[in-house]
Scaffold this motif. Sequence first.
Motif, mmCIF file in Angstrom:
data_model
loop_
_atom_site.group_PDB
_atom_site.id
_atom_site.type_symbol
_atom_site.label_atom_id
_atom_site.label_comp_id
_atom_site.label_asym_id
_atom_site.label_seq_id
_atom_site.Cartn_x
_atom_site.Cartn_y
_atom_site.Cartn_z
ATOM 1 N N UNK A 44 1.120 -1.053 0.049
ATOM 2 C CA UNK A 44 0.245 -0.152 -0.105
ATOM 3 C C UNK A 44 1.188 1.517 0.052
ATOM 4 N N UNK A 45 0.947 2.201 -1.045
ATOM 5 C CA UNK A 45 1.828 3.268 -1.049
ATOM 6 C C UNK A 45 1.212 3.929 -2.127
ATOM 7 N N UNK A 46 1.795 5.437 -1.022
ATOM 8 C CA UNK A 46 1.166 7.036 -1.662
ATOM 9 C C UNK A 46 2.173 7.366 -2.352
ATOM 10 N N UNK A 47 2.181 8.588 -3.127
ATOM 11 C CA UNK A 47 3.110 8.870 -3.721
ATOM 12 C C UNK A 47 2.714 10.722 -4.031
ATOM 13 N N UNK A 48 2.836 11.510 -3.377
ATOM 14 C CA UNK A 48 3.556 12.834 -3.132
ATOM 15 C C UNK A 48 4.251 13.644 -4.017
ATOM 16 N N UNK A 49 3.465 14.288 -5.374
ATOM 17 C CA UNK A 49 4.541 15.176 -5.815
ATOM 18 C C UNK A 49 4.195 16.498 -5.635
ATOM 19 N N UNK A 50 5.842 16.916 -5.762
ATOM 20 C CA UNK A 50 5.933 18.564 -5.815
ATOM 21 C C UNK A 50 6.178 18.691 -6.926
ATOM 22 N N UNK A 51 5.382 19.571 -7.717
ATOM 23 C CA UNK A 51 6.842 20.530 -9.236
ATOM 24 C C UNK A 51 7.198 21.604 -8.835
ATOM 25 N N UNK A 52 8.329 22.108 -8.796
ATOM 26 C CA UNK A 52 8.932 23.449 -8.545
ATOM 27 C C UNK A 52 9.021 23.835 -10.342
ATOM 28 N N UNK A 53 8.727 23.046 -11.227
ATOM 29 C CA UNK A 53 9.051 23.795 -12.824
ATOM 30 C C UNK A 53 7.902 24.412 -13.686
ATOM 31 N N UNK A 54 8.390 24.467 -14.484
ATOM 32 C CA UNK A 54 6.709 25.475 -15.658
ATOM 33 C C UNK A 54 6.937 24.416 -16.720
ATOM 34 N N UNK A 55 7.462 22.997 -17.193
ATOM 35 C CA UNK A 55 7.018 22.995 -18.287
ATOM 36 C C UNK A 55 6.044 21.671 -18.100
#
Length: 79
Positions: A44-55
């Motif tokens: 049981x996995x959760x993935x959190x994603x933060x995007x600091x870019x603009x592409x």
Amino acid sequence: MIEPVSHAPGSAAPTVSVLVVAFNSRALIGRCLKHIFDAAPGTAIEVLFVDNGTDGTQELVAEEFPDVRIVQSSGNVGF
């Protein structure tokens, strides 16, 4: 602030949480996320994603990986 994950009745709470921080990583993020999920079969996995870019990385993740939780960023705030 990240809201707590709510799980459907009878589903397991995540055993593992993975935080992925990216900056203009559209060309690589698909392989990264696929390998995370492939490495943990039956977990049981959760993935959190933060995007600091603009592409457009965030849009790609939202479209191709609907189970990934996107954490909104106000810009490149570093790691």
